[in-house]
Design an enzyme around this catalytic site. Structure first.
Site, short mmCIF file in Angstrom:
data_model
loop_
_atom_site.label_atom_id
_atom_site.label_comp_id
_atom_site.label_asym_id
_atom_site.label_seq_id
_atom_site.Cartn_x
_atom_site.Cartn_y
_atom_site.Cartn_z
N LYS A 156 -4.71 -16.33 -1.90
CA LYS A 156 -5.83 -16.63 -2.64
C LYS A 156 -6.49 -14.80 -1.37
O LYS A 156 -6.65 -14.76 -0.69
CB LYS A 156 -6.62 -17.58 -1.81
CG LYS A 156 -8.65 -17.47 -1.85
CD LYS A 156 -8.94 -18.95 -1.56
CE LYS A 156 -10.62 -19.02 -1.43
NZ LYS A 156 -10.76 -17.97 -0.61
N GLU B 52 -10.16 -10.89 -8.69
CA GLU B 52 -11.03 -10.79 -7.07
C GLU B 52 -10.74 -8.94 -6.71
O GLU B 52 -9.64 -8.23 -7.22
CB GLU B 52 -9.58 -10.51 -5.78
CG GLU B 52 -10.84 -12.12 -5.73
CD GLU B 52 -11.67 -12.60 -5.40
OE1 GLU B 52 -11.95 -12.01 -4.48
OE2 GLU B 52 -12.17 -13.57 -6.08
N CYS C 179 -15.92 16.49 21.62
CA CYS C 179 -15.40 17.27 22.30
C CYS C 179 -15.11 19.40 22.46
O CYS C 179 -14.21 19.39 21.16
CB CYS C 179 -13.46 16.79 23.73
SG CYS C 179 -13.15 18.81 24.78
#
Length: 731
Positions: A123, A183, A436
């Site tokens: 899944k 998906e 920096c």
């Protein structure tokens, strides 16, 4: 008169109408590719197709419609996310959170139908998407929405490399209609790289890969989506005409034959006990896949049984999702400190009460930047939710507000660099990050750049780990550092290394690690043994430093730590310019013309080479013998210019990366999938489905000997060896 020559109601010959439709589709495709910056035809070829289309419409005005390419203005393409109704409803899944609930589902199913096989699949924690193909062509893509109506995202989905716009019909003809569900996800590594890039650019990071995938798919400009390495795996079929299958697993084989991406981790089993074994295996190997999973989906494999069981109002009765417990825990945020990275960006990180999560003890977690700390609303002293997935750096998700006592206090970003004391500031107006500015002399930045140089994405120097990088740049007094900038990488001696003592730092936070015996910061004599003699690792380091001088140009380019220049862009630059001098001399316009290089990368490159001490690094490396040109850079066109190869199976003399580099050094390209545009497939032992597809398409297949001939003599000589050998077996 043949059927092809018959006329329609409007008096337009069918053959003309078909050609008009074909031209319209092709021109739309080419316009779309041009807009995304990846055209596949020249402007002249495009103009010829447009002239042919106009001629057809001049002869047959009834063919002119508002959506014809002749009627469109060349405006930017964008998604408006119109609502579209799915052909078949997209359902949710019922969940099981323990074995008792799984067993109850199994009993309900077997009480009604004779189950012979279950299909188990992972899944994926991604975004559900619906694709519609008509006669093999992708005509629409949409989000799940409420299951009946979703948002159209066709243009964005077309940027996903693994989703075919046209189905492959070399094995099976495409059906008249095919609705596919799957998906869309962002691989975990790609998610980390995307978040790092977003934070670097001063933008908000995504909380997790699923949110990143959803945000990427809902970009109104498909060009942004195209920069996100989204992937998709399909796991179901909705409405269809012309596709026949009797089992879920058979449908996956059909989908794969059409070129649609399916999972290689599905398994058909015969009992619920085997289902449990599959669930248990991936509970232990949850992070083996490249994507995040949150459980296992179990389906009846027999489609006729699926139909007999049917669905409830929201979910199919023939499937269930077994959900794994979340990999989130709570702990106390003890402090927020900052560390400096290789580009000077100062990043806050959380120091927490140690806690077990995802199989390891976690004490530190990333917070990205000060804006993210504010956005998440975390205070020092909070109980916080901590999330960790596999090897991904842990992340503080959110505070547990109701547990506050009033003793918590906000984080204040420091004004000075924690490594060198330089005053922090924005690199340019509007930057979210503080940096920096002491780029050359900040030991923290140099340490991080050196560790990056030694990493796999750059020069890949195994003997130069994080402790060695710390030792070379920040030895404890009174020893002077052997390296003052990257130019000294190939210049130090054994005598300089032997007296070095160094702190052991955590590479994620730069915090000193603690000696378990003394409770004090851990100090080691890294290069010398107890007798003061060089350890074996010292000779190994010098041997590897000699070896890396012959690394390909793209790796050298990555090692320079030019902002935004990663391996992919470096490969494109090296392939195009073929020497460091040519890259350094190129204008921004010339750099942008390279496929895969945008304005941001081009500006970073010209800005980097404009700095004198940067150029000195290149010259020091060149003087040490580091390769600054592609192989054969002065020899004109290379043997494999313009060729596309796929390498499959195991080769004896080449690793997969080695084979890819060998092809790229000769001007060729290696891709991961076989298509009609593939020129050669190189097949080693156990090549798998790519071999089968190449054979069916008639693409030349070379064994390892043929690959060697290709690299040494070129495609003409290799073509004579085209025998499409039998599939080699692994020993």
């Amino acid at each position: 008169m043949s059927a092809q020559d018959s006329t329609s109601v409007d008096g337009v010959p069918a053959k003309v109408r078909e050609r008009h439709a074909e031209l319209g589709q092709d021109l739309d495709d080419h316009s779309y590719r041009y807009y995304l910056g990846s055209p596949v035809i020249t402007d002249d070829e495009y103009d010829r197709l447009m002239l042919e289309l106009r001629a057809l419409e001049d002869d047959h005005p009834s063919l002119i419609t508002p959506d014809s390419p002749t009627q469109k203005v060349g405006a930017p393409i964008s998604n408006e996310f119109a609502a579209v109704e799915h052909l078949e409803r997209m359902q949710s899944l019922d969940n099981a959170f323990d074995d008792e609930q799984l067993a109850a589902w199994g009993q309900r199913v077997t009480a009604e139908v004779p189950v012979e096989a279950y299909l188990c699949e992972l899944k994926i924690d991604g975004l559900a998407v619906d694709l519609v193909y008509e006669r093999g062509r992708l005509v629409r893509a949409a989000t799940r929405g409420d299951g009946r109506v979703g948002e159209e995202i066709t243009l964005n989905v077309r940027t996903i490399e693994t989703i075919p716009v046209q189905l492959d019909e070399s094995v099976h003809p495409a059906p008249e209609l095919l609705e596919v569900r799957g998906e869309v996800f962002l691989p975990v590594q790609a998610f980390e790289e995307l978040n790092a890039r977003l934070v670097e650019e001063g933008k908000a990071a995504f909380r997790n890969p699923r949110n990143a995938a959803a945000g990427s798919l809902r970009q109104k400009d498909p060009r942004i989506t195209a920069t996100r390495p989204l992937r998709m795996l399909v796991h179901g079929v909705g409405a269809h005409r012309g596709a026949t299958f009797t089992h879920q697993s058979q449908s996956y084989e059909l989908l794969a034959s059409w070129g649609l991406p399916v999972s290689d981790r599905t398994s058909v089993v015969n009992s619920l006990d085997e289902v449990r074994a599959y669930i248990a295996h991936y509970a232990e190997h949850r992070h083996d896949p490249a994507y995040e999973i949150d459980g296992v989906v179990v389906k009846l494999d027999d489609v006729s049984l699926q139909r007999r069981l049917g669905s409830t109002s929201r979910a199919p009765r023939w499937a269930i999702a077994y959900k794994y417990p979340p990999e989130e825990v709570t702990t106390t945020l003890l402090d927020i400190k900052v560390g400096v990275g290789r580009t000077g960006r100062v990043t806050p990180y959380a120091v927490m009460e140690p806690v077990q999560v995802a199989g390891s003890e976690v004490e530190f977690a990333t917070l990205h930047n000060a804006s993210e700390v504010a956005r998440k609303g975390v205070l020092i002293g909070d109980t916080v939710v901590l999330r960790k997935a596999g090897d991904v750096i842990p992340e503080v998700v959110a505070p547990v507000v109701h547990k506050r006592t009033g003793a918590e206090h906000p984080f204040v970003m420091p004004e000075k660099c924690p490594e060198c004391g330089a005053t922090l500031g924005q690199q340019k107006e509007g930057d979210v990050d503080l940096r920096c500015p002491n780029t050359r002399y900040c030991k923290g930045q140099l340490r991080e750049r050196l560790a990056f140089i030694a990493g796999r994405k750059a020069l890949d120097i195994e003997a130069l780990g994080y402790v060695a990088a710390t030792a070379l740049t920040q030895p404890l007094e009174p020893v002077d550092p052997p390296m003052r900038d990257e130019g000294d990488l190939f210049g130090f001696t054994v005598e300089q290394l032997l007296p070095i003592r160094t702190l052991v730092l955590d590479p994620d936070t730069t915090e000193p690690k603690t000696d378990p015996k003394t409770g004090e910061p851990k100090v080691v004599t890294f290069f010398a043994n107890q007798k003061g003699e060089a350890k074996k690792t010292v000779q190994k380091l010098f041997d590897q430093l000699e070896e890396v001088k012959q690394r390909p140009l793209w790796r050298v380019l990555v090692a320079l730590s030019i902002r935004h220049v990663g391996p992919r862009a470096a490969e494109d630059l090296a392939r195009h310019f073929r020497s460091m001098d040519a890259i350094a001399a190129a204008s921004e316009e010339e750099l942008v013309a390279v496929d895969g290089v945008g304005p941001t990368i081009a500006h970073s490159i010209t800005e980097w080479f404009a700095v004198e001490w940067h150029r000195e690094i290149v010259e020091k490396w060149r003087a040490a013998g580091v390769r600054m040109e592609e192989e054969g850079a002065d020899d004109g066109p290379r043997l494999l210019d313009g060729l596309t190869l796929v390498v499959t199976g195991s080769l004896e003399a080449y690793s997969r990366d080695g084979a890819k580099e060998a092809v790229q050094n000769l001007g060729g390209k290696v891709t991961g999938s076989v298509s009609k545009k593939t020129d050669f497939v190189v097949a080693g032992a156990s090549p798998g489905s790519k071999y089968d597809k190449a054979a069916k398409l008639g693409i030349p297949i070379l064994d390892e000997g043929g690959f060697t001939v290709l690299l040494r003599q070129g495609p003409e000589a290799a073509s004579l060896l085209r025998v499409n050998p039998a599939v080699p077996e692994a020993e």
